[in-house]
Scaffold this motif. Structure first.
Motif, PDB file in Angstrom:
ATOM      1  N   HIS A  81      36.286 -32.629  10.057  1.00 57.37           N
ATOM      2  CA  HIS A  81      37.773 -32.173  10.670  1.00 57.37           C
ATOM      3  C   HIS A  81      38.790 -32.110   9.459  1.00 57.37           C
ATOM      4  CE1 HIS A  81      35.543 -33.130  14.072  1.00 57.37           C
ATOM      5  NE2 HIS A  81      36.354 -32.707  14.776  1.00 57.37           N
ATOM      6  N   TYR A  82      38.608 -32.027   8.272  1.00 61.73           N
ATOM      7  CA  TYR A  82      39.334 -32.122   6.912  1.00 61.73           C
ATOM      8  C   TYR A  82      40.214 -31.003   7.289  1.00 61.73           C
ATOM      9  CZ  TYR A  82      41.070 -31.628   2.246  1.00 61.73           C
ATOM     10  OH  TYR A  82      41.861 -31.334   1.159  1.00 61.73           O
ATOM     11  N   ASP A  83      39.736 -29.776   7.311  1.00 64.07           N
ATOM     12  CA  ASP A  83      40.808 -28.444   7.151  1.00 64.07           C
ATOM     13  C   ASP A  83      41.611 -28.492   8.340  1.00 64.07           C
ATOM     14  OD1 ASP A  83      39.523 -27.353   5.094  1.00 64.07           O
ATOM     15  OD2 ASP A  83      38.003 -26.272   6.181  1.00 64.07           O
ATOM     16  N   ALA A  84      41.339 -28.980   9.584  1.00 66.68           N
ATOM     17  CA  ALA A  84      42.067 -29.094  10.821  1.00 66.68           C
ATOM     18  C   ALA A  84      43.456 -29.905  10.407  1.00 66.68           C
ATOM     19  CB  ALA A  84      41.478 -29.546  12.013  1.00 66.68           C
ATOM     20  N   LEU A  85      42.802 -31.100  10.092  1.00 63.79           N
ATOM     21  CA  LEU A  85      44.066 -32.467   9.724  1.00 63.79           C
ATOM     22  C   LEU A  85      44.806 -31.782   8.514  1.00 63.79           C
ATOM     23  CD1 LEU A  85      41.617 -35.451   9.829  1.00 63.79           C
ATOM     24  CD2 LEU A  85      43.483 -34.944  11.409  1.00 63.79           C
ATOM     25  N   ALA A 142      49.980 -43.498   2.312  1.00 60.39           N
ATOM     26  CA  ALA A 142      50.573 -42.317   1.802  1.00 60.39           C
ATOM     27  C   ALA A 142      51.141 -41.313   2.585  1.00 60.39           C
ATOM     28  CB  ALA A 142      49.552 -41.519   0.946  1.00 60.39           C
ATOM     29  N   PRO A 143      52.601 -41.376   2.709  1.00 55.57           N
ATOM     30  CA  PRO A 143      53.363 -40.598   3.606  1.00 55.57           C
ATOM     31  C   PRO A 143      53.251 -39.313   3.190  1.00 55.57           C
ATOM     32  CG  PRO A 143      54.877 -41.394   2.162  1.00 55.57           C
ATOM     33  CD  PRO A 143      53.884 -42.053   1.925  1.00 55.57           C
ATOM     34  N   LEU A 144      53.038 -38.040   3.902  1.00 48.28           N
ATOM     35  CA  LEU A 144      53.198 -36.659   3.575  1.00 48.28           C
ATOM     36  C   LEU A 144      54.417 -36.379   2.710  1.00 48.28           C
ATOM     37  CD1 LEU A 144      51.901 -33.826   3.749  1.00 48.28           C
ATOM     38  CD2 LEU A 144      53.172 -33.407   5.720  1.00 48.28           C
ATOM     39  N   ARG A 145      54.311 -35.585   1.555  1.00 46.92           N
ATOM     40  CA  ARG A 145      55.189 -35.066   0.942  1.00 46.92           C
ATOM     41  C   ARG A 145      54.880 -33.742   0.402  1.00 46.92           C
ATOM     42  NH1 ARG A 145      54.724 -40.056  -2.008  1.00 46.92           N
ATOM     43  NH2 ARG A 145      54.079 -38.804  -3.882  1.00 46.92           N
ATOM     44  N   GLY A 146      55.924 -32.747   0.709  1.00 40.74           N
ATOM     45  CA  GLY A 146      55.619 -31.285   0.190  1.00 40.74           C
ATOM     46  C   GLY A 146      54.564 -30.844   0.686  1.00 40.74           C
ATOM     47  N   ARG A 147      53.482 -30.335  -0.011  1.00 48.65           N
ATOM     48  CA  ARG A 147      52.192 -29.826   0.686  1.00 48.65           C
ATOM     49  C   ARG A 147      50.926 -30.234   0.317  1.00 48.65           C
ATOM     50  NH1 ARG A 147      53.097 -25.226   3.232  1.00 48.65           N
ATOM     51  NH2 ARG A 147      50.758 -24.432   2.988  1.00 48.65           N
ATOM     52  N   LEU A 148      50.992 -31.857   0.253  1.00 45.17           N
ATOM     53  CA  LEU A 148      49.981 -32.469  -0.194  1.00 45.17           C
ATOM     54  C   LEU A 148      48.658 -32.366   0.766  1.00 45.17           C
ATOM     55  CD1 LEU A 148      51.269 -35.868  -1.185  1.00 45.17           C
ATOM     56  CD2 LEU A 148      50.690 -34.220  -2.780  1.00 45.17           C
ATOM     57  N   SER A 149      47.427 -32.020   0.374  1.00 44.48           N
ATOM     58  CA  SER A 149      46.211 -32.028   1.311  1.00 44.48           C
ATOM     59  C   SER A 149      46.062 -33.780   1.641  1.00 44.48           C
ATOM     60  CB  SER A 149      45.097 -31.377   0.358  1.00 44.48           C
ATOM     61  OG  SER A 149      44.683 -32.323  -0.593  1.00 44.48           O
ATOM     62  N   LEU A 150      45.125 -33.495   2.619  1.00 48.89           N
ATOM     63  CA  LEU A 150      44.731 -34.794   3.351  1.00 48.89           C
ATOM     64  C   LEU A 150      43.653 -35.701   2.041  1.00 48.89           C
ATOM     65  CD1 LEU A 150      44.053 -36.781   5.446  1.00 48.89           C
ATOM     66  CD2 LEU A 150      41.929 -35.592   5.966  1.00 48.89           C
ATOM     67  N   ASN A 151      43.113 -35.095   1.313  1.00 50.54           N
ATOM     68  CA  ASN A 151      42.479 -35.550   0.009  1.00 50.54           C
ATOM     69  C   ASN A 151      43.399 -36.162  -1.068  1.00 50.54           C
ATOM     70  OD1 ASN A 151      39.871 -35.861   0.744  1.00 50.54           O
ATOM     71  ND2 ASN A 151      39.199 -33.784  -0.465  1.00 50.54           N
ATOM     72  N   GLU A 152      44.458 -35.485  -1.004  1.00 53.14           N
ATOM     73  CA  GLU A 152      45.683 -36.040  -1.981  1.00 53.14           C
ATOM     74  C   GLU A 152      46.231 -37.375  -1.577  1.00 53.14           C
ATOM     75  OE1 GLU A 152      47.082 -32.013  -4.263  1.00 53.14           O
ATOM     76  OE2 GLU A 152      47.584 -32.216  -2.480  1.00 53.14           O
ATOM     77  N   CYS A 153      46.659 -37.023  -0.048  1.00 50.82           N
ATOM     78  CA  CYS A 153      46.983 -38.307   0.535  1.00 50.82           C
ATOM     79  C   CYS A 153      46.225 -39.743   0.426  1.00 50.82           C
ATOM     80  CB  CYS A 153      47.375 -38.015   2.116  1.00 50.82           C
ATOM     81  SG  CYS A 153      48.857 -36.894   2.167  1.00 50.82           S
ATOM     82  N   LEU A 154      44.623 -39.272   0.747  1.00 47.75           N
ATOM     83  CA  LEU A 154      43.899 -40.487   0.763  1.00 47.75           C
ATOM     84  C   LEU A 154      43.678 -40.756  -0.874  1.00 47.75           C
ATOM     85  CD1 LEU A 154      41.224 -38.871   3.042  1.00 47.75           C
ATOM     86  CD2 LEU A 154      42.371 -40.827   3.338  1.00 47.75           C
TER      87      LEU A 154
END
Length: 335
Positions: A179-183, A288-300
């Motif tokens: 579900h990576y893409d959907a998240l 990791a809060p969302l900033r800009g256009r970070l992907s889920l992997n970048e947040c992880l």
């Protein structure tokens, strides 16, 4: 060609018989519009010998909820006059299930339809399975009619095993990957979101000293505490056991203000659920809060780095505490 097929009532009886089986296969309640209130039904098993439309509904209730497709359909008009018609035939049914598993069976039927104000309505239906299950190489005359229900249960178990962690009941890493893409899309759509990673401190010592069964109890205790704490503040979040003693919380609507309440509740609940379980176990956390256009992997990745900084800090604090305790003990001994 049978002479009955040339009669209008016979042709309509064939059409209605096809409709009944089609509506059954597609969960269409219009099926019952073609059934008389005093219908009799004889299914493949004893429980499906029914008198009356309500008993018929109940007798096929489980089957009616199971999606299936019809193949190799054959319908024969054996008899027809102005008052009644007899239609017989057979078909192959394939129960529809998501995934590679499915169940097929052949059925034969005979149906009696009577003229009700010019419409053919079902008065009697008898369905049987010509294919018998073999046990020890012999025909038993019985068919495993529960196979469809058993198959649904089995597939449900397979799906849960593929997406959930066996020990904790939380989702597993495979589910997160699927579900990576959907998240990621949800993160970018809402413009906010939060990732928390947790890692247990002292867990390896529990496994090494007391065994993996006790370690599994600790994992389950933490998962229960995390589920409880997250549900209070982020009821729509996704909880994942990433592997080993590492856990993740993912939410596509939350901000940093949710971290404090969750962590405070988690500490209290984890201590409560550990109870008298052996050893000292705590947890480190990174976020990791969302900033800009970070992907889920970048947040992880951000949360992972922060979590290990927290883990190293707690380890150094524990080392200083142990060293101070050792000096105090040594000082008392010298006295």
């Amino acid at each position: 060609m049978s002479p009955f097929k040339s009669t209008a009532f016979g042709r309509e009886a064939l059409r209605v018989t096809r409709l009944i089986f089609y509506y059954n296969a597609t969960h269409d309640q219009r099926m019952w519009d073609y059934v008389l209130p005093d219908v009799t039904f004889m299914g493949p098993i004893a429980e499906q010998e029914c008198d009356g439309i309500e008993a018929y509904r109940e007798g096929i209730r489980d089957d009616f909820e199971l999606w299936f497709d019809l193949y190799e359909e054959k319908y024969h008009l054996d008899y027809a006059d102005d008052r009644s018609a007899v239609v017989t035939g057979s078909y192959l049914i394939q129960y529809r299930e998501e995934g590679p598993f499915f169940f097929m069976a052949r059925q034969r039927f005979s149906a009696v339809l009577v003229n009700a104000d010019g419409r053919p309505l079902l008065k009697h239906l008898h369905i049987s399975h010509p294919d018998f299950t073999r046990h020890d190489g012999r025909d038993t005359g019985e068919f495993s009619f529960n196979a469809g229900k058993e198959l649904r249960t089995f597939i449900g178990q397979l799906r849960r095993a593929a997406s959930h962690d066996r020990i904790t009941g939380l989702f597993n890493r495979s589910y997160l990957d699927d579900h990576y893409d959907a998240l990621t899309a949800a993160f970018r759509k809402t413009g906010c979101g939060l990732v928390l990673l947790f890692d247990l401190n002292g867990f390896k010592e529990i496994n090494d000293t007391y065994g993996h069964d006790r370690g599994d109890e600790v994992l389950a205790a933490f998962a229960d505490a995390l589920n409880h704490s997250a549900t209070l503040y982020l009821p729509q979040c996704l909880l994942v056991r990433m592997g080993g003693d590492e856990f993740a919380l993912v939410d596509v609507t939350a901000g940093k203000d949710a971290i404090g309440p969750i962590v405070r509740e988690l500490k209290q609940e984890f201590a409560y659920r550990l109870g008298e379980l052996v050893g000292k176990v705590s947890f480190a956390m990174g976020f990791a809060p969302l900033r800009g256009r970070l992907s889920l992997n970048e947040c992880l990745g951000i949360a992972d780095r922060r979590m290990f900084r927290c883990k190293n800090y707690l380890r150094s604090c524990r080392a200083r505490h142990d060293a101070m305790r050792e000096r105090l003990l040594r000082g008392k001994t010298d006295l």
